[in-house]
Design a protein around this motif. Structure first.
Motif, PDB file in Angstrom:
ATOM      1  N   SER A 163      -7.668   4.998   5.831  1.00  0.00           N
ATOM      2  CA  SER A 163      -7.192   4.497   4.533  1.00  0.00           C
ATOM      3  C   SER A 163      -6.285   3.293   4.686  1.00  0.00           C
ATOM      4  O   SER A 163      -6.389   2.328   3.931  1.00  0.00           O
ATOM      5  CB  SER A 163      -6.443   5.607   3.786  1.00  0.00           C
TER       6      SER A 163
ATOM      7  N   GLY B 257       0.218   5.420   0.199  1.00  0.00           N
ATOM      8  CA  GLY B 257      -0.692   6.552   0.338  1.00  0.00           C
ATOM      9  C   GLY B 257       0.099   7.827   0.513  1.00  0.00           C
ATOM     10  O   GLY B 257       0.429   8.198   1.629  1.00  0.00           O
TER      11      GLY B 257
ATOM     12  N   THR C 288      -5.703  12.343   3.879  1.00  0.00           N
ATOM     13  CA  THR C 288      -6.658  11.446   3.233  1.00  0.00           C
ATOM     14  C   THR C 288      -6.051  10.051   3.087  1.00  0.00           C
ATOM     15  O   THR C 288      -6.326   9.187   3.889  1.00  0.00           O
ATOM     16  CB  THR C 288      -7.094  12.000   1.861  1.00  0.00           C
ATOM     17  N   VAL C 289      -5.194   9.856   2.107  1.00  0.00           N
ATOM     18  CA  VAL C 289      -4.675   8.527   1.772  1.00  0.00           C
ATOM     19  C   VAL C 289      -3.654   7.984   2.763  1.00  0.00           C
ATOM     20  O   VAL C 289      -3.334   6.802   2.728  1.00  0.00           O
ATOM     21  CB  VAL C 289      -4.090   8.491   0.342  1.00  0.00           C
TER      22      VAL C 289
ATOM     23  N   TYR D  20       0.858  -1.194   0.000  1.00  0.00           N
ATOM     24  CA  TYR D  20       0.000   0.000   0.000  1.00  0.00           C
ATOM     25  C   TYR D  20       0.883   1.230   0.000  1.00  0.00           C
ATOM     26  O   TYR D  20       1.881   1.291   0.726  1.00  0.00           O
ATOM     27  CB  TYR D  20      -0.910   0.042   1.237  1.00  0.00           C
TER      28      TYR D  20
END
Length: 170
Positions: A165, A151, A159-160, A149
């Motif tokens: 998230s 982000g 946010t990410v 992942y």
């Protein structure tokens, strides 16, 4: 820039001040030492959250606390280690850990010296004079040395790289 399925940069070395009973007070200083990602975490699932600076409003109030509050949920999803990283010096990161009441030995607040890891990842942040080059705001999940992942915050928001998230990506 780094992407999902990339190998986490080898030879990543953070600087870390372990919190011991003797150094648990925020005014006490431990001795910084290297923390070799490959040696310590190669076979583990690691969540890395990078912040531009310890004790800054977003980092202190909104970014790091949800991860610490929900550490058991991260562990239930298979996370072995949680790392908070910034380009701040290791004494500041140690104090930041203490201010956040970190006592779990699977949580590390570490320094990315000269933002070297963040440069390799392509996630640095150039702030105005007096603040300089910093680690960007991002989150990674690394499973057995492979990034699963990424982000990287596109702006100044959260946010990410947020807890929500990351947990959704696990």
């Amino acid at each position: 820039m780094v992407a999902v399925n990339d190998k986490f940069p080898t030879e990543t070395k953070f600087v870390y001040v372990p919190i011991t009973p003797e150094t648990s007070d925020i005014k006490a200083c431990g001795i910084p030492g290297p923390l070799d990602f490959d040696k310590e975490f190669a076979d583990k699932t690691v969540v890395i959250v990078s912040i531009p600076g310890a004790f800054t409003p977003t980092c202190m109030e909104n970014h790091v606390p949800p991860f610490l509050e929900h550490l058991s949920d991260l562990k239930a999803k298979g996370v072995d280690v949680f790392i908070v990283v910034a380009a701040n010096d290791p004494f500041v990161m140690s104090a930041f850990a203490k201010a956040n009441k970190v006592s779990d030995d699977s949580v590390y607040f570490v320094t990315d010296p000269d933002a070297e890891l963040s440069k390799k990842l392509g996630f640095t942040l150039q702030l105005p004079p007096g603040f300089g080059l910093r680690t960007g705001r991002y989150a990674l999940v690394v499973k057995k040395g492979v990034i699963t992942y990424v982000g990287n915050e596109p702006g100044s928001g959260l946010t990410v790289s947020s807890y929500e998230s990351v947990i959704a990506a696990l």
